[in-house]
Design an enzyme around this catalytic site. Structure first.
Site, PDB file in Angstrom:
ATOM      1  N   SER A 573       5.457  69.860   0.842  1.00 41.50           N
ATOM      2  CA  SER A 573       6.267  68.629   1.544  1.00 41.50           C
ATOM      3  C   SER A 573       6.403  68.639   2.682  1.00 41.50           C
ATOM      4  CB  SER A 573       7.780  69.097   0.631  1.00 41.50           C
ATOM      5  OG  SER A 573       8.931  68.007   0.925  1.00 41.50           O
ATOM      6  N   ASP A 648       4.410  61.899  -8.022  1.00 44.72           N
ATOM      7  CA  ASP A 648       5.426  62.159  -7.026  1.00 44.72           C
ATOM      8  C   ASP A 648       6.564  61.041  -6.779  1.00 44.72           C
ATOM      9  OD1 ASP A 648       6.901  63.294  -4.779  1.00 44.72           O
ATOM     10  OD2 ASP A 648       5.228  64.443  -4.165  1.00 44.72           O
ATOM     11  N   HIS A 680       7.236  65.639  -7.627  1.00 43.46           N
ATOM     12  CA  HIS A 680       6.978  66.604  -6.154  1.00 43.46           C
ATOM     13  C   HIS A 680       6.572  67.917  -6.210  1.00 43.46           C
ATOM     14  CE1 HIS A 680       7.344  66.704  -1.958  1.00 43.46           C
ATOM     15  NE2 HIS A 680       8.117  67.303  -1.900  1.00 43.46           N
TER      16      HIS A 680
END
Length: 702
Positions: A573, A648, A680
């Site tokens: 991320s 995602d 995600h």
């Protein structure tokens, strides 16, 4: 924390390698080994009392903090007799005498005084956001609509949506600004506030479902930076009249944010923190709960970088006119302030450190603070009228606190680098402690490697950044070892704490057991160090963070046992963004990288988060150009693996696919691995595959 002397500069604490039986972690242990976490002791305070309760072996048990004795509030046989099932689990206390239990699609309300069932509430199978109400009007959402039901399960509409872009009673603003719910019951339970979210102007992003016969697309509403966003309103529904009053929140127009929703204890007012889209201006407003009309602006916050409300306000016990408010915009740190409804404000916690509100008893306010150390969390109290704060926790480490409703007792669950977990029941005055749990070392047989905590100076020379370092198994200082930097580095994170094993992720230990040095460091932009530290990234995400991380890497490269030619980096991320930023900006340092779910260009990220730190692409084109990794693809020299969940909904595929396309255009080789059904984060047993993939990449190329 006691200072210790070590040969390695900046080290402040070290936990030695475990002897044990020398067992190695398996990847399943590293990812799913839930039994390798320290034992916990889950308790909850009974409302309006000083009784600590615990649900165990099908029974609700109470502890008297004065005597330390346990007694049965509701035995397993009494619970079964009341509910008609042996499978009911404790859900929550509804009020002092009413406990809620659930089993499958039914909630049971049981009075613990007479052991009788007061209500059996069937919940629709597809209901979400269940909010139990002591007054008997229980709220839930179904689809995009909001309903309430009575104690017999009869359902009534509060707000019905026939538009897929409009929803009621749900989370708004993509969970930013501390928003975790969309329903806000009044203290009496006779009214409720709720969000209305209109996403009709928001663009959509297509995601691919491969589980259908021919594959199918489903679209999500995703407001990208600089583009149209959602419109949020707040309604107040009166259960007796069935009428909704809409709050007159119109300070900043269509794109404003409504956060920190708080009722006054007398049900009369609703307080809302109204934030403009630039997130530079916030007004704490009061509204009449009966009519929705604006009453007054109590206070305002303005900042050239950003204002970030994260909390409701907390009314002083027994008062309708005084409340506690937390902000870092007035004195540089997240501190607590006593305010009245006219806007008079006075600082309560006077420390140059971030604090978090715990509770108040009407005369004292309790808070945890980073003032002992940014990697420790301790409980303090201070009088509402002032005076010197009193520290209530002494043992080094990170203390998680739960205060009794009357403010006279608290549970203290703490750990440190050497201590797995201790849970104590404590008296505020007198200092009496009753030990509820001292957890054993759950990994004693695994031969965990040496872990050190320490500091390195930030690139601007103003701060000590904290790090965690795991040395390889059977470490030999005469040898050279490869290094893996695990990085996140983004806002609201703190990866290094003086907790059990120093907040270790077990994959780090897996890699150390297989011969790697693993290094983790917090940097400017992360949590718990004050406003200047957090806001150093404004308009240029990744720049201060990289500079700080490189200070740590250079420290490592100066150690005689580090192989400077074999340094890798991994993150997910924001950490994926940092990973690619580091390997493309410092190709002479990083040989191998694995980036997961990476942000590639902030113009493709969501409005609420992205515009806070980067402003909009229209306001900050140079910042977006500087931080874009599209522009860095041609600079990739080392081995890079990018992993991405194909569905995602946080960092959408637009990011990584565009980066791969840019690598192709520049004839740069890169490796790519999608997880077809993952969002995600890759979760469950699929995560074992992911971490095997990450590990093998380092083993093959580092």
């Amino acid at each position: 924390m006691a200072m210790q002397l070590f040969a390695q500069p900046g080290v402040i604490a070290t936990r030695s390698q475990d002897a044990g039986s020398g067992r190695f972690l398996t990847m399943e242990d590293a990812v799913l080994g839930y039994d390798l976490y320290p034992e916990d002791y889950q308790t909850i305070w009974r409302p309006d009392s000083r009784t600590l309760t615990r649900f165990e072996n099908g029974a609700l048990v109470a502890m008297n903090p004065l005597s330390g004795e346990n007694s049965s509030l509701l035995s397993s046989s009494e619970l079964q007799a009341a509910t008609g099932t042996a499978s009911a689990k404790f859900l929550e206390w509804v009020n002092r005498d009413l406990a809620a239990f659930f089993c499958r699609d039914t909630v049971y309300m049981v009075n613990v005084l007479d052991k009788a069932l007061e209500a059996r509430i069937p919940i629709p199978q597809d209901a979400m956001n269940l909010t139990l109400n002591p007054a008997g009007f229980h709220l839930y959402t179904k689809g995009n609509s909001l309903y309430f039901c009575d104690d017999f399960g009869n359902a009534y509409p509060v707000a019905v949506s026939e538009d897929p872009a409009v929803s009621y009673g749900q989370i708004v603003s993509r969970n930013e600004f501390g928003i975790t719910k969309g329903i806000f019951l009044s203290p009496s339970g006779k009214k409720t506030a709720f969000y209305r979210k209109d996403e009709s102007a928001v663009g959509t992003f297509p995601l691919l479902d491969i589980n259908t016969r021919t594959g199918s697309l489903f679209e999500i509403r995703y407001p990208m930076a600089g583009m149209a966003s959602e419109n949020v309103r707040l309604g107040v529904y009166d259960f007796s009249s069935g009428v909704t009053a809409w709050l007159d929140c119109d300070d900043f127009g269509h794109d404003q944010y409504l956060a920190g929703v708080t009722w006054s204890p007398d049900d009369r007012l609703v307080l809302v923190q109204v934030l403009d889209r630039t997130q530079k201006h916030m007004r704490l407003n009061a509204y009449d709960a009966s009519t929705g009309s604006f009453v007054r602006t109590i206070l305002s916050e303005d900042n050239d970088r950003f204002v970030e409300p994260q909390d409701p306000v907390w009314f002083l016990k027994g008062r309708n006119d005084l409340f506690i408010y937390r902000t870092d915009n007035r004195d540089g740190y997240k501190n607590l302030y006593l305010c009245d409804l006219e806007g008079n404000i006075r600082r309560l916690s006077k420390t140059d450190a971030d604090v978090a509100y715990i509770g108040n008893d009407g005369s004292k306010v309790y808070y945890t603070s980073a003032e002992v150390s940014p990697i420790e969390n301790h409980l303090f109290c201070v009088g509402i009228r002032g005076g010197k704060p009193i520290r209530l926790t002494e043992t080094e480490g990170w203390h998680d606190i739960s205060l009794s409703p009357d403010g006279q007792y608290f549970t203290d669950s703490y750990s440190n680098l050497y201590t797995p977990r201790v849970v104590d029941l404590c008296q505020v005055s007198g200092g009496r402690r009753v030990n509820l749990l001292t957890a054993q070392n759950p990994v004693a047989d695994y031969g965990f490697c040496e872990i050190s905590l320490g500091t390195v100076r930030s690139a601007d020379g103003k701060y000590d950044n904290y790090w965690r370092l795991v040395k390889p198994r059977d470490f030999d200082p005469s040898k050279k070892y490869p290094v893996i930097l695990y990085v996140y580095g983004g806002p609201h994170s703190q990866l290094v704490k003086n907790t059990w094993l120093g907040e270790l992720r077990r994959w780090e230990m897996y890699m150390a057991q297989h011969g790697y040095i693993v290094y983790v460091q917090d940097n400017r932009g992360t949590l718990n160090r004050g406003a200047e530290y957090e806001k150093a990234i404004h308009r240029q995400c990744g720049q201060a963070e990289m500079a700080d991380q490189m200070e740590g890497v250079r420290m490592l490269m100066n150690l005689p046992y580090v192989d400077s030619g074999r340094i890798g980096v991994h993150g997910w991320s924001y950490g994926g963004f940092m990973t690619i930023s580091l390997i493309t900006n410092y190709p002479e340092v990083f040989k191998v990288a694995v980036a997961g779910g990476p942000v590639i260009d902030w113009k493709w990220y969501e409005v609420m988060y992205g515009e806070r730190y980067m402003e909009s692409p229209q306001m900050n084109p140079e910042g977006y150009a500087l931080t874009s990794l599209i522009n860095k693809a041609a600079d990739l020299k080392g081995k890079l693996l990018v992993c991405q969940g194909a569905v995602d909904n946080v960092v959408v595929w637009q990011h990584s696919l565009n980066f791969i396309r840019e690598c192709i255009k520049n004839h740069v080789q890169v490796d790519y691995f999608p997880y077809p059904c993952a969002q995600h984060n890759v979760m469950g047993r699929d995560r074992i595959h992911l971490m095997d993939k990450v590990t093998m990449y380092f083993e093959d190329y580092l």
